[in-house]
Write an enzyme that holds these catalytic residues in place. Sequence first.
Site, PDB file in Angstrom:
ATOM      1  N   SER A  77       0.803  -1.228   0.000  1.00 50.62           N
ATOM      2  CA  SER A  77       0.000   0.000   0.000  1.00 50.62           C
ATOM      3  C   SER A  77       0.835   1.276   0.000  1.00 50.62           C
ATOM      4  O   SER A  77       0.312   2.351  -0.290  1.00 50.62           O
ATOM      5  CB  SER A  77      -0.937   0.017   1.209  1.00 50.62           C
ATOM      6  OG  SER A  77      -0.217   0.168   2.416  1.00 50.62           O
ATOM      7  N   LYS A 122       0.590   4.797   6.793  1.00 50.85           N
ATOM      8  CA  LYS A 122      -0.039   5.636   5.774  1.00 50.85           C
ATOM      9  C   LYS A 122       0.528   7.051   5.849  1.00 50.85           C
ATOM     10  O   LYS A 122       1.201   7.426   6.806  1.00 50.85           O
ATOM     11  CB  LYS A 122      -1.560   5.689   5.973  1.00 50.85           C
ATOM     12  CG  LYS A 122      -2.232   4.321   6.077  1.00 50.85           C
ATOM     13  CD  LYS A 122      -2.141   3.520   4.792  1.00 50.85           C
ATOM     14  CE  LYS A 122      -2.799   2.151   4.973  1.00 50.85           C
ATOM     15  NZ  LYS A 122      -2.637   1.299   3.760  1.00 50.85           N
TER      16      LYS A 122
END
Length: 218
Positions: A77, A122
């Site tokens: 990701s 993230k």
Amino acid sequence: DGELVSEELPKEIIAKFHEAGIDDPFVCEDFDVLRKEQRRKNVKEVIGTILYLVILCTIVYFILHYVGQRTVVRGDSMDTTLSDGQNLIMDKLSYRFHEPERYDIVIFPGPEEYGEHPYYIKRVIGLPGETVQIKKGKVYINGKKLKSDIYGITKYIDEPGIAEEPLELGKDEYFCLGDNRPVSYDSRYEEVGPVHRSEIIGKVWIRIWPLTKFGKVS
């Protein structure tokens, strides 16, 4: 009977006698003086070693719990910024003095429904009080397109999720996205949603493995 056998003592033993204040070991009235002195020294050495180990363990504990911690990237990701299997050092101290900033790469626990919380890595995109929206594959902050291409994030966002409509963040909420947005499971999804300030454990600081990519992460 009574004959004294003279034998030269080793230098190490003679030195011990001298340390104890005995110039001639053969006229020493009480050899326990030397033994007691040696025992005291041994006890001091043992106590010193124990204190050193206690201090060392305390420093290591402090560093791991309040300063930095090793973590491993799982998944794709955050490609191409971070890749699966890379080892990182997380900075847990900085956010005790200032708030997370836009584009910081942060670490926080995943949704509770997964049992043992997986930790997500993230990038902070939206800050508290801002309005975030994803339209036509791009991120908008307070109605203005976010110029995030400087970080190599150029991929079109196929799924805007909860940010399809303007999403106003709370006073302690951060909108976080993965750099590889087409495959990232992040704040766009209701199960994750905006990340509360109290949930952010720290930010990614240094990549330590592989050695060929060792260095600060931005």
